[in-house]
Design a protein around this motif. Structure first.
Motif, PDB file in Angstrom:
ATOM      1  N   ALA A 126       7.427  13.018 -90.214  1.00  0.00           N
ATOM      2  CA  ALA A 126       6.314  12.072 -90.086  1.00  0.00           C
ATOM      3  C   ALA A 126       6.232  11.541 -88.652  1.00  0.00           C
ATOM      4  O   ALA A 126       5.149  11.418 -88.083  1.00  0.00           O
ATOM      5  CB  ALA A 126       6.479  10.923 -91.079  1.00  0.00           C
ATOM      6  N   LEU A 127       7.377  11.245 -88.056  1.00  0.00           N
ATOM      7  CA  LEU A 127       7.403  10.771 -86.676  1.00  0.00           C
ATOM      8  C   LEU A 127       6.854  11.841 -85.734  1.00  0.00           C
ATOM      9  O   LEU A 127       6.055  11.544 -84.845  1.00  0.00           O
ATOM     10  CB  LEU A 127       8.829  10.384 -86.277  1.00  0.00           C
ATOM     11  N   LEU A 128       7.243  13.087 -85.930  1.00  0.00           N
ATOM     12  CA  LEU A 128       6.743  14.169 -85.088  1.00  0.00           C
ATOM     13  C   LEU A 128       5.240  14.347 -85.254  1.00  0.00           C
ATOM     14  O   LEU A 128       4.526  14.607 -84.288  1.00  0.00           O
ATOM     15  CB  LEU A 128       7.478  15.478 -85.394  1.00  0.00           C
ATOM     16  N   ARG A 129       4.743  14.188 -86.478  1.00  0.00           N
ATOM     17  CA  ARG A 129       3.291  14.294 -86.696  1.00  0.00           C
ATOM     18  C   ARG A 129       2.554  13.193 -85.941  1.00  0.00           C
ATOM     19  O   ARG A 129       1.516  13.424 -85.329  1.00  0.00           O
ATOM     20  CB  ARG A 129       2.963  14.222 -88.187  1.00  0.00           C
ATOM     21  N   ARG A 130       3.098  11.973 -85.972  1.00  0.00           N
ATOM     22  CA  ARG A 130       2.463  10.863 -85.247  1.00  0.00           C
ATOM     23  C   ARG A 130       2.497  11.111 -83.750  1.00  0.00           C
ATOM     24  O   ARG A 130       1.528  10.848 -83.055  1.00  0.00           O
ATOM     25  CB  ARG A 130       3.158   9.545 -85.587  1.00  0.00           C
ATOM     26  N   GLN A 131       3.632  11.624 -83.230  1.00  0.00           N
ATOM     27  CA  GLN A 131       3.733  11.874 -81.794  1.00  0.00           C
ATOM     28  C   GLN A 131       2.810  13.001 -81.356  1.00  0.00           C
ATOM     29  O   GLN A 131       2.279  12.982 -80.260  1.00  0.00           O
ATOM     30  CB  GLN A 131       5.172  12.190 -81.415  1.00  0.00           C
TER      31      GLN A 131
END
Length: 127
Positions: free
Chosen positions: A115-120
């Motif tokens: 999820a963090l990678l998707r946001r970044q």
């Protein structure tokens, strides 16, 4: 102008300590090392031609299990060429790479990381 160096001159390339990467590829962590959980800092010496293309990777110090993956990654690297005055010239440099076993995440931590990678990946549009 094409500059070809005879093999005898290859040892006479100038050594440049801090060449800047144009592109780099991370070497894979070998399965054989994963079984043992090895951590190592390895150094590879490479020749860089006047166009920034790498060749002749030589692993200077490193456990044998990392040699192939480090040499393969080094062949994919590209550098900004070293210049002698105004003109790019071939050079030799060394790069150190630290191999660490990959971190095993549980399902919840894995989903949070994704999820963090998707946001970044969509940073300007993340909410």
């Amino acid at each position: 102008m094409l500059l070809l160096l005879p093999l005898a001159l290859a040892d006479e390339l100038p050594f440049v300590e801090d060449m800047r990467f144009q592109t780099s590829a991370l070497p894979d962590y070998p399965l054989a090392a994963r079984e043992e959980g090895l951590t190592a800092t390895c150094t590879v010496s490479i020749d860089v031609d006047a166009f920034g293309v790498t060749s002749n990777p030589r692993v200077v110090e490193c456990p044998d299990v990392f040699h192939d993956t480090l040499a393969a990654a080094a062949m994919m690297w590209r550098f900004y060429p070293h210049k002698d005055g105004l003109y790019p010239v071939p050079a030799r440099t060394e790069v150190s790479v630290t191999f660490e076993p990959p971190v095993e995440l549980d399902d919840e931590a894995d989903e949070a990381a994704r999820a963090l990678l998707r946001r970044q990946a969509h940073w300007p549009y993340a909410r």
